[in-house]
Design a protein around this motif. Structure first.
Motif, PDB file in Angstrom:
ATOM      1  N   ARG A  67       0.832  -1.195   0.105  1.00  6.92           N
ATOM      2  CA  ARG A  67       0.107  -0.063   0.024  1.00  6.92           C
ATOM      3  C   ARG A  67       0.922   1.377  -0.123  1.00  6.92           C
ATOM      4  N   GLU A  68       2.088   1.134   0.387  1.00  5.52           N
ATOM      5  CA  GLU A  68       2.956   2.299   0.223  1.00  5.52           C
ATOM      6  C   GLU A  68       3.522   2.756  -0.998  1.00  5.52           C
ATOM      7  N   VAL A  69       3.406   1.657  -1.845  1.00  2.00           N
ATOM      8  CA  VAL A  69       3.979   2.071  -3.385  1.00  2.00           C
ATOM      9  C   VAL A  69       2.748   2.699  -4.091  1.00  2.00           C
ATOM     10  N   GLY A  70       3.133   3.858  -4.634  1.00  2.18           N
ATOM     11  CA  GLY A  70       2.347   4.600  -5.523  1.00  2.18           C
ATOM     12  C   GLY A  70       2.377   4.555  -6.852  1.00  2.18           C
ATOM     13  N   TYR A  71       1.494   4.859  -7.712  1.00  7.04           N
ATOM     14  CA  TYR A  71       1.528   4.653  -9.074  1.00  7.04           C
ATOM     15  C   TYR A  71       0.266   5.744  -9.679  1.00  7.04           C
ATOM     16  N   SER A  72       0.432   6.260 -10.709  1.00  7.51           N
ATOM     17  CA  SER A  72      -0.736   7.363 -11.254  1.00  7.51           C
ATOM     18  C   SER A  72      -1.926   6.613 -11.688  1.00  7.51           C
ATOM     19  N   GLY A  73      -1.460   5.767 -12.622  1.00  8.97           N
ATOM     20  CA  GLY A  73      -2.757   5.151 -13.325  1.00  8.97           C
ATOM     21  C   GLY A  73      -2.109   3.455 -13.575  1.00  8.97           C
ATOM     22  N   LEU A  74      -3.082   2.778 -13.997  1.00 13.17           N
ATOM     23  CA  LEU A  74      -2.748   1.329 -14.503  1.00 13.17           C
ATOM     24  C   LEU A  74      -2.496   1.551 -15.961  1.00 13.17           C
ATOM     25  N   LYS A  75      -1.425   0.630 -16.524  1.00 15.77           N
ATOM     26  CA  LYS A  75      -0.772   0.565 -17.850  1.00 15.77           C
ATOM     27  C   LYS A  75      -1.191  -0.804 -18.535  1.00 15.77           C
ATOM     28  N   VAL A  80       4.689  -2.493 -24.442  1.00 18.23           N
ATOM     29  CA  VAL A  80       6.013  -1.996 -23.561  1.00 18.23           C
ATOM     30  C   VAL A  80       5.546  -0.628 -22.961  1.00 18.23           C
ATOM     31  N   THR A  81       5.530  -0.402 -21.684  1.00 19.40           N
ATOM     32  CA  THR A  81       5.126   0.898 -21.077  1.00 19.40           C
ATOM     33  C   THR A  81       6.220   1.209 -20.296  1.00 19.40           C
ATOM     34  N   THR A  82       6.116   2.658 -20.095  1.00 19.77           N
ATOM     35  CA  THR A  82       6.886   3.264 -19.304  1.00 19.77           C
ATOM     36  C   THR A  82       5.963   4.110 -18.210  1.00 19.77           C
ATOM     37  N   GLN A  83       6.179   3.908 -17.021  1.00 19.11           N
ATOM     38  CA  GLN A  83       5.437   4.714 -15.982  1.00 19.11           C
ATOM     39  C   GLN A  83       6.114   5.018 -14.729  1.00 19.11           C
ATOM     40  N   TRP A  84       5.906   6.020 -14.004  1.00 14.21           N
ATOM     41  CA  TRP A  84       6.357   6.203 -12.577  1.00 14.21           C
ATOM     42  C   TRP A  84       5.690   5.435 -11.296  1.00 14.21           C
ATOM     43  N   PHE A  85       6.422   5.079 -10.295  1.00 14.83           N
ATOM     44  CA  PHE A  85       6.120   4.296  -9.193  1.00 14.83           C
ATOM     45  C   PHE A  85       6.896   5.270  -8.179  1.00 14.83           C
ATOM     46  N   SER A  86       6.372   5.350  -6.884  1.00 13.30           N
ATOM     47  CA  SER A  86       6.988   5.939  -5.851  1.00 13.30           C
ATOM     48  C   SER A  86       6.822   5.052  -4.602  1.00 13.30           C
TER      49      SER A  86
END
Length: 337
Positions: A67-75, A80-86
């Motif tokens: 639950r501490e891992v954040g992401y903006s949206g599902l891909k 082949v996708t690039t996205q951010w996680f926190s």
């Protein structure tokens, strides 16, 4: 649900997603991480993996709760996708190369930011899509692509919103009919599925009526790239010009308590369509969701394409705002399984 085409059936057939490399998605974040703070922000490129699975592996490697891992949206998974996680910055050194061992993913950038990445933070997604085994009227295809770049396409929710073989829609119908409520982690997705079904039905009706790009009396017009709207009164030349230029868009309902925010003829149309789905409408109202609006149209920005007639290949690139589906664009271009 069978959805109508805005411009008639596409003039060509082809194969989309012959491999993940044929469906490339890059997240456009809309902000620059500050390079300092309590959270690590990771830009991750993944192939054939879903977002939640990658987030789970990051949590295991970092030693934090999922639950501490954040992401903006599902891909998309089959891409082949690039996205951010926190995630919270670990106190001990971490071997991030373990991610590539656990998944078909790699970390491209590691930086910091004061806050966790929240759902809906990203502004847009950039797509580069390849269609193979292209057959049909290629001249007609060129004209269709030019028209879509200028006028846009219906902003349908894509089939992935409804789950495998419509499983999410089946589940929300059972819940609203008095079945056991789903666990809290599933409720948001199922409520979104119900709203998406009603929105698609309204948009489909307006395409069939030929007025999906016409301002109806009482129509809430959405400003491009924003959630705010104003009710259309008299449709004058200024409104017509703004609609033609893509500055404003007709909208459809994201159903909630109190029903629609439209008025007059627009409200009557939406209420008539939704009346065919009383279980979904009443369930959404009962759950207390605030009503909202979604544009009926999305215009692919920075759209470009290239045809290779000899190889029977079409490559298409464009940028869509967060929440719009590349499949909604491609279904107007090519008929594909």
């Amino acid at each position: 649900m069978s959805l109508p085409y805005a411009f008639g059936e596409p003039p060509v057939t082809g194969r989309l997603r012959a491999s993940p490399e044929d469906f490339v998605v890059d997240e456009v974040l809309g902000l620059v991480p500050e390079g300092r703070g309590e959270h690590l922000w990771l830009a991750v490129r993944k192939r054939g993996e879903n977002t939640a699975w990658v987030a789970k592996q990051l949590a295991r490697i970092a030693g934090c709760a999922e639950r501490e891992v954040g992401y903006s949206g599902l891909k998309d998974r089959h891409a082949v996708t690039t996205q951010w996680f926190s995630l919270p910055a670990p106190r001990q050194p971490v071997d991030w190369s373990r991610l590539a061992v656990r998944t078909a993913a790699e970390i491209l950038v590691i930086t910091r930011h004061p806050r966790k990445l929240r759902t809906g933070t990203h502004r847009a997604n950039r797509f580069l899509l390849t269609v193979r085994e292209l057959e049909g009227d290629l001249e007609g295809l060129e004209a269709r692509l030019t028209r879509i770049a200028r006028e846009g396409v219906p902003n349908f929710f894509g089939e992935q919103r409804f789950g495998h073989e419509g499983g999410n829609l089946t589940a929300v119908r059972a819940w609203f009919a008095g079945g056991k409520p789903p666990h809290r982690g599933q409720q948001g997705m199922l409520l979104s599925t119900a709203r998406s079904t009603l929105f698609n039905a309204v948009l489909g009706r307006r395409i069939e009526a030929g007025n999906w790009l016409t301002v109806l009396p009482g129509e809430p017009l959405l400003l491009d790239g924003r959630h705010s709207f104003f009710i259309a009164g008299e449709v004058d030349e200024a409104i017509t010009r703004r609609l033609r230029e893509g500055d404003v868009h007709p909208s459809g309902p994201l159903w909630g308590k109190g029903g629609t925010q439209a008025q007059a003829a627009c409200a009557a149309l939406e209420q008539a369509v939704v009346a065919a789905e009383p279980l979904l409408a009443e369930g959404l109202e009962r759950e207390g969701l605030e009503p909202a609006r979604r544009p009926l149209r999305v215009i692919p920005r920075q759209m470009h394409w290239r045809q290779d007639a000899a190889a029977k290949v079409l490559t298409v690139g464009f940028v869509l705002p967060a929440g719009s589906y590349a499949t909604a664009v491609m279904r107007e271009i090519v008929r594909s399984d």
